[in-house]
Scaffold this motif. Structure first.
Motif, PDB file in Angstrom:
ATOM      1  N   ALA A 314       1.715  16.572   6.670  1.00 14.10           N
ATOM      2  CA  ALA A 314       0.520  15.572   8.256  1.00 14.10           C
ATOM      3  C   ALA A 314      -0.588  17.137   7.772  1.00 14.10           C
ATOM      4  N   GLN A 315       0.064  18.739   8.038  1.00 16.34           N
ATOM      5  CA  GLN A 315      -1.146  19.570   7.527  1.00 16.34           C
ATOM      6  C   GLN A 315      -1.943  19.400   6.343  1.00 16.34           C
ATOM      7  N   TYR A 316      -1.593  18.723   5.607  1.00 18.27           N
ATOM      8  CA  TYR A 316      -2.194  18.628   4.416  1.00 18.27           C
ATOM      9  C   TYR A 316      -3.246  17.147   4.670  1.00 18.27           C
ATOM     10  N   PHE A 317      -2.660  16.436   5.651  1.00 18.06           N
ATOM     11  CA  PHE A 317      -3.488  15.442   5.658  1.00 18.06           C
ATOM     12  C   PHE A 317      -4.581  16.115   6.092  1.00 18.06           C
ATOM     13  N   LEU A 318      -4.382  16.227   6.674  1.00 13.96           N
ATOM     14  CA  LEU A 318      -5.755  16.869   8.222  1.00 13.96           C
ATOM     15  C   LEU A 318      -6.988  17.468   7.664  1.00 13.96           C
ATOM     16  N   HIS A 319      -5.915  18.654   6.590  1.00 16.05           N
ATOM     17  CA  HIS A 319      -6.957  19.639   6.282  1.00 16.05           C
ATOM     18  C   HIS A 319      -8.048  18.302   5.483  1.00 16.05           C
ATOM     19  N   LYS A 320      -7.518  17.659   4.215  1.00 12.22           N
ATOM     20  CA  LYS A 320      -8.332  16.484   3.591  1.00 12.22           C
ATOM     21  C   LYS A 320      -9.472  15.353   3.808  1.00 12.22           C
ATOM     22  N   VAL A 321      -9.023  15.183   5.604  1.00  8.84           N
ATOM     23  CA  VAL A 321      -9.408  14.380   7.042  1.00  8.84           C
ATOM     24  C   VAL A 321     -10.415  15.780   6.251  1.00  8.84           C
ATOM     25  N   ARG A 322     -10.676  17.098   7.142  1.00 10.52           N
ATOM     26  CA  ARG A 322     -11.632  17.547   7.581  1.00 10.52           C
ATOM     27  C   ARG A 322     -12.791  18.425   6.291  1.00 10.52           C
ATOM     28  N   LEU A 323     -12.065  18.608   5.141  1.00 10.36           N
ATOM     29  CA  LEU A 323     -12.831  18.107   4.068  1.00 10.36           C
ATOM     30  C   LEU A 323     -13.936  17.673   3.550  1.00 10.36           C
ATOM     31  N   ILE A 355      -1.493   8.539  12.926  1.00 10.22           N
ATOM     32  CA  ILE A 355      -1.123   9.187  13.933  1.00 10.22           C
ATOM     33  C   ILE A 355       0.151   9.487  15.233  1.00 10.22           C
ATOM     34  N   VAL A 356       0.362   8.577  15.194  1.00 13.83           N
ATOM     35  CA  VAL A 356       1.901   9.188  15.868  1.00 13.83           C
ATOM     36  C   VAL A 356       2.913   9.150  15.585  1.00 13.83           C
ATOM     37  N   LEU A 357       3.033   9.199  13.864  1.00 13.08           N
ATOM     38  CA  LEU A 357       4.333   9.936  12.810  1.00 13.08           C
ATOM     39  C   LEU A 357       3.020  11.321  12.403  1.00 13.08           C
ATOM     40  N   ILE A 358       1.513  11.491  12.348  1.00 15.89           N
ATOM     41  CA  ILE A 358       1.603  13.064  12.318  1.00 15.89           C
ATOM     42  C   ILE A 358       2.009  14.493  13.513  1.00 15.89           C
ATOM     43  N   LYS A 359       1.982  13.017  14.742  1.00 15.27           N
ATOM     44  CA  LYS A 359       1.604  14.221  16.487  1.00 15.27           C
ATOM     45  C   LYS A 359       3.938  14.185  16.224  1.00 15.27           C
ATOM     46  N   LEU A 373       9.996   9.854   7.326  1.00 13.91           N
ATOM     47  CA  LEU A 373       8.991  10.932   6.038  1.00 13.91           C
ATOM     48  C   LEU A 373       8.729  10.134   4.989  1.00 13.91           C
ATOM     49  N   VAL A 374       8.914   9.865   4.840  1.00 15.24           N
ATOM     50  CA  VAL A 374       8.808   7.943   3.603  1.00 15.24           C
ATOM     51  C   VAL A 374       7.870   7.277   3.885  1.00 15.24           C
ATOM     52  N   ARG A 375       7.723   6.969   4.726  1.00 15.61           N
ATOM     53  CA  ARG A 375       6.377   5.628   5.810  1.00 15.61           C
ATOM     54  C   ARG A 375       5.546   6.685   5.133  1.00 15.61           C
ATOM     55  N   MET A 376       5.436   8.029   6.736  1.00 20.26           N
ATOM     56  CA  MET A 376       4.500   8.569   7.014  1.00 20.26           C
ATOM     57  C   MET A 376       3.262   8.781   5.567  1.00 20.26           C
ATOM     58  N   GLU A 378       3.521   7.879   2.665  1.00 22.29           N
ATOM     59  CA  GLU A 378       2.854   5.871   2.070  1.00 22.29           C
ATOM     60  C   GLU A 378       1.688   6.054   2.691  1.00 22.29           C
ATOM     61  N   LEU A 379       1.840   5.735   4.478  1.00 23.23           N
ATOM     62  CA  LEU A 379       0.542   5.251   5.027  1.00 23.23           C
ATOM     63  C   LEU A 379      -0.513   6.509   4.548  1.00 23.23           C
ATOM     64  N   LEU A 380       0.099   7.498   5.067  1.00 20.65           N
ATOM     65  CA  LEU A 380      -1.157   8.377   4.723  1.00 20.65           C
ATOM     66  C   LEU A 380      -1.755   8.459   3.025  1.00 20.65           C
ATOM     67  N   ASP A 381      -0.844   7.964   2.177  1.00 21.03           N
ATOM     68  CA  ASP A 381      -1.958   8.506   0.841  1.00 21.03           C
ATOM     69  C   ASP A 381      -2.479   7.439   0.429  1.00 21.03           C
ATOM     70  N   GLU A 382      -2.504   6.033   1.639  1.00 22.75           N
ATOM     71  CA  GLU A 382      -2.597   4.374   1.514  1.00 22.75           C
ATOM     72  C   GLU A 382      -4.417   4.731   1.797  1.00 22.75           C
TER      73      GLU A 382
END
Length: 385
Positions: A314-323, A355-359, A373-376, A378-382
């Motif tokens: 989640a931390q890596y995903f949010l960093h990529k979203v900001r950047l 967002i639910v899985l990130i929270k 973990l597997v579902r999150m 998949e979703l974040l990579d997609e």
């Protein structure tokens, strides 16, 4: 052309000249050894007989290169003729020949030496009876009265010094220095017969090429019935199948071949050093970042800490979203979800589920399972594709 190469060329030319002079002055030496080999053209080889044998045996001759024991163990044949000419056979092979003769075959043995166990069983004994420089081979049958051969070159001097009374003497050896001796006999053995001759020289090249001697060979072989004849030969007597046989059998070609090989070896020896320095191969630096990440991931998986892995994802995903998407991630609320959905083009349901899985990953007290973990993941990579 450098100086070193000129020196080698001069040496090579001198060697050629010396060999040529030696060849010109060389006298041909006759090989008088008793080899009894069908491939040899020397005086006591069997090259002539080998080529004339099919006529002497009326095209019913078959050459066998394996020993009689192995041959008869693998085949069962009707009565036939067996021909052995100055061939070394083991005792078991001789016994096989005796078995075949006892069944009705006829064997002609033209050997100076026959094992004592075999000769005793047939009924004869051979030994040296003459050391004369010449002997005469002559048949006893009156119809062959003009058939004889004079052996004046290295006669074997062996004859049958003892034969049983029932054995028929078909030929004699007449010597100048001793009494006449039996040299060709016939012995009944079971249903067949043994024809044994003690002097094989009459079938060699030297004597077959002499006028009149062929008749004696024909008369001796005529005692065998008119049927298939198996000639057991030594393997060494057969022509070599080596691809260099023709070159090595011709002296001039043989010397040329060895000279060529010597020249090639010298050329390789003096040109072995490389003329250019070897450039070492340097392997590029290996990027081990991916391997490191895989190792860390495997470590978390082995420990079963799915919550920590979700938090880092989640931390890596949010960093990529900001950047990359330039979206503020301070508050993960409806406004964040709407901006993320607009910029990524993903469905609202997937954005909300992510967002639910990130929270859930950010909540230290949340209960996390491997499926989350597997579902999150998949979703974040997609979403970030």
């Amino acid at each position: 052309m450098n100086r070193t190469f000129k020196i080698y060329a001069v040496i090579f030319a001198i060697i050629l000249a010396v060999i040529a002079l030696l060849e010109l002055n060389k006298t041909e030496v006759t090989d008088w050894r008793k080899n009894f080999q069908t491939s040899k053209k020397s005086p006591f080889g069997l090259y002539i007989f080998d080529h004339e044998a099919k006529f002497l045996f009326k095209d019913k001759l078959k050459k066998i290169s394996e020993n009689p024991y192995d041959y008869y163990e693998s085949s069962d044949r009707k009565p036939h003729n067996i021909f052995v000419l100055e061939t070394e056979l083991d005792l078991e092979s001789w016994k096989k020949i005796m078995d075949e003769v006892a069944k009705g075959s006829d064997a002609m043995i033209i050997n100076q030496h026959v094992p004592k166990d075999i000769s005793d069983s047939i009924g004869f004994y051979t030994s040296n009876f003459s050391y004369s420089e010449s002997n005469v081979l002559k048949l006893t049958d009156k119809k062959f009265s003009n058939s004889y051969v004079k052996i004046e070159k290295f006669p074997g001097g062996r004859g049958f010094t003892f034969v049983k009374p029932e054995i028929e003497i078909l030929g004699k050896i007449i010597s100048e220095e001793s009494d006449d001796q039996a040299g060709f006999i016939k012995a009944n053995f079971g249903k067949g017969h043994f024809y044994v001759h003690s002097e094989p020289l009459f079938l060699t090249n030297y004597y077959l090429l002499k006028k009149g001697n062929t008749q004696y060979a024909q008369d001796v072989l005529s005692y065998l019935p008119d049927r298939e004849t198996l000639w057991f030969t030594d393997k060494k007597s057969e022509n070599s199948q080596f691809f260099m046989r023709f070159i090595l059998s011709n002296p001039a070609l043989k010397y040329a071949w060895w000279l060529l090989l010597a020249g090639m070896i010298l050329f390789i020896f003096f040109n072995a050093k490389r003329k250019q320095r070897i450039v070492p191969i340097i392997d590029p630096l290996k990027n081990s970042s991916v391997d490191f990440v895989k190792s860390i991931g495997n470590l978390y998986m082995q420990e079963g800490d799915f919550h920590e892995m979700m938090a880092k994802k989640a931390q890596y995903f949010l960093h990529k979203v900001r950047l990359d998407l330039l979206i503020d991630t301070q508050n993960i609320d409806d406004d964040f979800a709407k901006k993320l959905q607009l910029k990524t083009g993903r469905s609202e349901e997937k954005i909300n589920e992510a967002i639910v899985l990130i929270k859930k990953a950010q909540d230290p007290y949340a209960s996390v399972m491997k499926e989350d973990l597997v579902r999150m993941n998949e979703l974040l990579d997609e979403i970030l594709k």
